[in-house]
Write a protein that holds these residues in place. Structure first.
Motif, PDB file in Angstrom:
ATOM      1  N   PHE A   1      33.917  38.544 -54.640  1.00 24.11           N
ATOM      2  CA  PHE A   1      33.477  37.897 -53.254  1.00 24.11           C
ATOM      3  C   PHE A   1      34.870  38.013 -52.431  1.00 24.11           C
ATOM      4  N   ALA A   2      36.107  37.628 -53.125  1.00 28.56           N
ATOM      5  CA  ALA A   2      37.281  37.450 -52.560  1.00 28.56           C
ATOM      6  C   ALA A   2      37.827  38.702 -51.822  1.00 28.56           C
ATOM      7  N   GLY A   3      37.251  39.866 -52.239  1.00 32.38           N
ATOM      8  CA  GLY A   3      37.894  41.123 -51.508  1.00 32.38           C
ATOM      9  C   GLY A   3      38.637  41.990 -52.179  1.00 32.38           C
ATOM     10  N   PHE A   4      39.020  41.690 -53.731  1.00 34.29           N
ATOM     11  CA  PHE A   4      39.727  42.653 -54.385  1.00 34.29           C
ATOM     12  C   PHE A   4      39.333  43.379 -55.296  1.00 34.29           C
ATOM     13  N   MET A   5      38.175  43.920 -55.215  1.00 34.82           N
ATOM     14  CA  MET A   5      37.481  44.974 -56.186  1.00 34.82           C
ATOM     15  C   MET A   5      38.165  46.257 -55.944  1.00 34.82           C
ATOM     16  N   GLY A   6      38.339  47.029 -57.044  1.00 34.01           N
ATOM     17  CA  GLY A   6      39.323  48.155 -56.867  1.00 34.01           C
ATOM     18  C   GLY A   6      38.509  49.334 -56.035  1.00 34.01           C
ATOM     19  N   TRP A   7      39.097  50.246 -55.558  1.00 30.86           N
ATOM     20  CA  TRP A   7      38.652  51.018 -54.513  1.00 30.86           C
ATOM     21  C   TRP A   7      37.500  52.070 -55.123  1.00 30.86           C
ATOM     22  N   GLY A   8      36.442  52.197 -54.549  1.00 28.41           N
ATOM     23  CA  GLY A   8      35.303  52.979 -55.310  1.00 28.41           C
ATOM     24  C   GLY A   8      34.673  52.381 -56.291  1.00 28.41           C
ATOM     25  N   GLN A   9      34.991  51.238 -56.845  1.00 28.49           N
ATOM     26  CA  GLN A   9      34.431  50.382 -57.827  1.00 28.49           C
ATOM     27  C   GLN A   9      33.110  49.553 -57.402  1.00 28.49           C
ATOM     28  N   THR A  10      32.103  49.250 -58.116  1.00 31.61           N
ATOM     29  CA  THR A  10      30.934  48.495 -57.636  1.00 31.61           C
ATOM     30  C   THR A  10      30.932  47.348 -58.449  1.00 31.61           C
ATOM     31  N   GLU A  11      30.329  46.302 -57.839  1.00 34.04           N
ATOM     32  CA  GLU A  11      30.030  45.119 -58.574  1.00 34.04           C
ATOM     33  C   GLU A  11      29.063  45.228 -59.713  1.00 34.04           C
ATOM     34  N   ARG A  12      28.574  46.211 -59.583  1.00 36.43           N
ATOM     35  CA  ARG A  12      27.379  46.555 -60.964  1.00 36.43           C
ATOM     36  C   ARG A  12      28.149  46.730 -62.140  1.00 36.43           C
ATOM     37  N   ASN A  13      29.305  47.075 -61.953  1.00 35.99           N
ATOM     38  CA  ASN A  13      30.321  47.115 -63.287  1.00 35.99           C
ATOM     39  C   ASN A  13      31.191  46.109 -63.422  1.00 35.99           C
ATOM     40  N   ALA A  14      30.825  45.195 -62.864  1.00 31.75           N
ATOM     41  CA  ALA A  14      31.987  43.923 -62.969  1.00 31.75           C
ATOM     42  C   ALA A  14      31.284  42.976 -63.914  1.00 31.75           C
ATOM     43  N   VAL A  15      31.771  42.640 -65.002  1.00 35.17           N
ATOM     44  CA  VAL A  15      31.262  41.831 -65.944  1.00 35.17           C
ATOM     45  C   VAL A  15      31.570  40.438 -65.554  1.00 35.17           C
ATOM     46  N   GLN A  16      30.688  39.666 -65.374  1.00 41.06           N
ATOM     47  CA  GLN A  16      30.787  38.210 -64.980  1.00 41.06           C
ATOM     48  C   GLN A  16      29.571  37.311 -65.171  1.00 41.06           C
ATOM     49  N   ILE A  17      29.913  35.864 -65.437  1.00 41.11           N
ATOM     50  CA  ILE A  17      28.681  35.140 -65.468  1.00 41.11           C
ATOM     51  C   ILE A  17      28.652  34.280 -64.417  1.00 41.11           C
ATOM     52  N   PRO A  18      27.310  33.940 -63.840  1.00 40.58           N
ATOM     53  CA  PRO A  18      27.205  32.763 -62.728  1.00 40.58           C
ATOM     54  C   PRO A  18      27.601  31.500 -63.241  1.00 40.58           C
ATOM     55  N   LEU A  19      28.545  30.672 -62.590  1.00 39.18           N
ATOM     56  CA  LEU A  19      28.680  29.028 -62.856  1.00 39.18           C
ATOM     57  C   LEU A  19      29.196  28.729 -61.154  1.00 39.18           C
ATOM     58  N   PRO A  20      28.785  27.308 -61.409  1.00 39.29           N
ATOM     59  CA  PRO A  20      28.863  26.880 -60.007  1.00 39.29           C
ATOM     60  C   PRO A  20      30.293  26.613 -59.659  1.00 39.29           C
ATOM     61  N   CYS A  21      31.389  26.559 -60.548  1.00 37.40           N
ATOM     62  CA  CYS A  21      32.563  26.329 -60.554  1.00 37.40           C
ATOM     63  C   CYS A  21      33.276  27.578 -59.947  1.00 37.40           C
ATOM     64  N   ARG A  22      32.671  28.933 -60.170  1.00 33.14           N
ATOM     65  CA  ARG A  22      33.206  30.055 -59.873  1.00 33.14           C
ATOM     66  C   ARG A  22      33.036  30.531 -58.340  1.00 33.14           C
ATOM     67  N   PRO A  23      33.812  31.307 -57.702  1.00 31.43           N
ATOM     68  CA  PRO A  23      35.450  31.299 -58.198  1.00 31.43           C
ATOM     69  C   PRO A  23      36.258  30.017 -57.907  1.00 31.43           C
ATOM     70  N   CYS A  24      37.314  29.706 -58.852  1.00 29.96           N
ATOM     71  CA  CYS A  24      38.014  28.349 -58.426  1.00 29.96           C
ATOM     72  C   CYS A  24      39.419  28.700 -57.877  1.00 29.96           C
TER      73      CYS A  24
END
Length: 341
Positions: free
Chosen positions: A285-308
């Motif tokens: 969400f901060a805007g630094f995903m690589g060009w042409g990549q999608t959040e679908r291929n981003a491995v992450q877990i939902p936590l209330p503290c993320r992103p810090c």
């Protein structure tokens, strides 16, 4: 019109200028574009259209006001008409001030610092996607009267890079699927725990028809990668073996890259390679995903503290880096297998 573009660091941020500059150059073939950045970043720009010139410098040669004045005089001799400051740090603030005083048309990036602070604060986060760096760079050009559509595909679009120069290191690809792994990052909030990463390496070491290459930089990373390569025959570390041009060429032949939220994610993206990226303290969400990549291929877990953190440099206030330790190796393996098959 002669355009000067300023962006000195960091590797990932400079890499994110490439799709924008490439798109601009193709849509304005009569526009003369000069990119001023660090000398070591040349490989990212060498396949861009002919109206893009790379001006690489060593910033240590231009320290202090006296050094910046020398740099300004060198640039002034090029008779630029427009200046795009895509960095907005002390050096570029000074340079753009001098250009503006000289009557040149200047525009500067809006980094969205306030919105990023709201996204990463400890309480009452404003959790929404912010404009990407690509969009922020494009907006600077629009304010200079150079609107452009982002049409970039790969720095190797239109020609296949020659892998022959790397055969002594990689051998022939054949029918194997090649997986590149860049397990390191500058800040601890971005690094997947090495013990868990090793489980991913072990899995693909055993998977028939898959070959693994390790990417990174620096002596410490090289030592860690060579230890994994020695433990798992068939895994090859290329750290310290290639310059950036060679790494980009090899990345272009990977079927998938596994990276952190790091410079290697952006290099692989420039090479047109699908990336599975791991996100801990930071967030797409901060805007630094690589060009042409999608959040679908981003491995992450939902936590209330993320992103810090925007960049991953802040210590974990929980003390456990649950954002990284909570990611199971199987999640990463699953995402890679979807792409590699």
């Amino acid at each position: 019109m002669k355009l000067l573009i300023l962006r000195f660091s960091a590797l990932g941020d400079v890499a994110m200028t490439v799709p924008v500059i490439d798109s601009l150059a193709r849509q304005y073939p009569d526009l003369s574009i000069t990119v001023l950045t660090r000398r070591g970043f040349k490989a990212m720009f060498q396949h861009l259209p002919a109206n893009v010139q790379f001006h690489g410098i060593d910033l240590n040669d231009y320290r202090g006001i006296a050094g910046l004045n020398r740099l300004y005089r060198l640039l002034q001799a090029e008779h630029f008409t427009h200046v795009a400051d895509l960095h907005d740090v002390l050096r570029t603030k000074y340079l753009r001030m001098r250009f503006r005083m000289d009557g040149k048309t200047v525009a500067v990036i809006d980094k969205g610092r306030r919105d990023k602070a709201r996204l990463t604060r400890k309480r009452n986060k404003v959790f929404r996607p912010l404009p990407t760096s690509f969009e922020r760079y494009r907006d600077v050009l629009s304010r200079l009267g150079l609107p452009c559509n982002l049409t970039f595909r790969s720095i190797f679009a239109g020609h296949k890079p020659d892998l022959a120069q790397l055969h002594s290191l990689t051998g022939e690809k054949g029918t194997d699927r090649w997986l590149g792994v860049a397990p390191f990052a500058k800040h601890p909030g971005k690094i997947y725990p090495p013990q868990r990463l090793e489980q991913v390496l072990s899995h693909f070491h055993r998977q028939p028809g898959v070959r693994v290459f390790l990417f990174g930089g620096g002596r410490q990373e090289q030592t860690a990668a060579e230890a994994w390569a020695a433990k798992y025959p068939g895994i090859t570390s290329v750290i310290g073996q290639l310059d950036m041009a060679g790494e980009l060429t090899l990345m272009s032949r990977m079927d998938v890259m596994l990276t952190m939220d790091s410079g290697n994610m952006h290099l692989a993206s420039l090479a047109g390679t699908p990336v599975v990226s791991v996100w801990g303290a930071t967030h797409p969400f901060a805007g630094f995903m690589g060009w042409g990549q999608t959040e679908r291929n981003a491995v992450q877990i939902p936590l209330p503290c993320r992103p810090c953190s925007v960049f991953g440099q802040k210590p974990c206030y929980r003390g456990d880096y649950a954002c990284l330790n909570g990611i199971e190796p199987e999640q990463i393996i699953h995402n890679i297998n979807i792409l590699i098959q």
